[in-house]
Design an enzyme around this catalytic site. Structure first.
Site, PDB file in Angstrom:
ATOM      1  N   SER A 160      40.217 103.244  38.671  1.00  0.00           N
ATOM      2  CA  SER A 160      41.638 102.904  38.822  1.00  0.00           C
ATOM      3  C   SER A 160      41.933 101.912  39.945  1.00  0.00           C
ATOM      4  CB  SER A 160      42.471 104.170  39.015  1.00  0.00           C
ATOM      5  OG  SER A 160      42.653 104.825  37.767  1.00  0.00           O
ATOM      6  N   THR A 190      43.366 104.503  45.014  1.00  0.00           N
ATOM      7  CA  THR A 190      42.215 105.341  44.716  1.00  0.00           C
ATOM      8  C   THR A 190      41.645 104.973  43.347  1.00  0.00           C
ATOM      9  OG1 THR A 190      43.661 107.001  43.749  1.00  0.00           O
ATOM     10  CG2 THR A 190      43.015 107.303  46.063  1.00  0.00           C
TER      11      THR A 190
END
Length: 273
Positions: A73, A216
């Protein structure tokens, strides 16, 4: 002694070129193993400190820092730039209607906008972007950006998670530094918007304002935390990846390790959560 302007010019150019190379030289930090040991974690971290105008690039586990991994991601950062540039999304307020497919993370099971999709890592929004862009356009964007290995091939699933796309911690740092400076080959307003989406924390410390921008990522076997802390005298960039053998139970370690290191080098206030 005679003055030779040509020799002076050559010497000056050599000093400049040497300075450009030397300022970004890796400084290995073996002692940072203690931060990983404190959380029983295995991984790498690269820190580029540009404060005071002199770049210092510290690295723990340099061999791993050069190894390319799926960005997971963290790829939402450049992917958002692709979507904005292609006109798939106009701004952070445009609503993407949830398709009704239940995800394991409850916050994914609702309508999203660009800001919430970034904050909650709503993969289905970015899967839609990838489908709309198609393979060829995605490839062109990746090559234009020179992002990692620039390979969007995948047999199944998202190419930035299950596919071939891969990037190293060192390359993440270089990408982030260019974004911070608005030097990526995309419209400045789009870069500014994406940076705004990345704000995690902000505050003031001893009269100096600071902003933490970060994202993250989790592939399943390993996780990322990448970003930077802005200070009046410069930014401190970071890119960490760690193995996650305990899956979700290991995810808190990403931020914990980085924050411990940033505080140790006075790049993040103790009060930052």
């Amino acid at each position: 002694m005679t003055f030779d302007p040509f020799k002076v010019l050559v010497a000056s150019l050599w000093l400049v070129s040497f300075g450009l190379l030397a300022k970004d030289k890796n400084i290995e930090q073996e002692s940072w193993q203690r931060y990983f040991d404190a959380y029983q974690a295995t991984g790498t971290v690269v820190i580029l400190d540009s404060r005071t105008g002199v770049n210092k690039r510290w690295v723990y586990n340099p061999s791993r820092a050069k190894k390319a991994y799926s960005p997971a991601s963290t790829f939402k950062i450049p992917h958002s730039l692709f979507a904005l540039d292609a006109g798939l999304v106009k701004d952070e307020f445009q609503v993407f209607t949830w398709d009704g497919v239940k995800q394991s993370y409850s916050l994914h099971n609702q309508d999203q906008n660009l800001r919430s999709a970034m904050r909650h890592s709503a993969v289905w929004v970015y899967d839609a972007f990838a489908k709309q862009l198609g393979y060829e356009k995605s490839l062109r964007y990746l090559q234009k950006l020179q992002y990692g290995n620039s390979d969007p091939q995948t047999e199944q699933g998202s190419y930035w998670i299950e596919g071939n796309l891969a990037i190293s911690a060192q390359q993440q740092i270089d990408f982030l530094a260019q974004l911070h400076k608005n030097k990526l080959p995309f419209k400045i307003e789009h870069q500014l918007l994406v940076k705004d989406l990345l704000v995690n924390e902000a505050g003031s410390y001893q009269g100096n304002d600071w902003i933490l921008r970060a994202k993250t990522g989790w592939q399943g076997k390993y996780g990322w935390w990448v970003g930077w802390v802005e200070w009046p005298d410069g930014a401190v960039y970071f890119a960490l990846n760690i193995d996650t053998p305990n899956r979700g139970k290991d995810l808190f370690k990403r931020k914990a390790i980085v924050k411990d290191i940033l505080r140790a080098i006075n790049a993040l206030p103790e009060v930052a959560i």
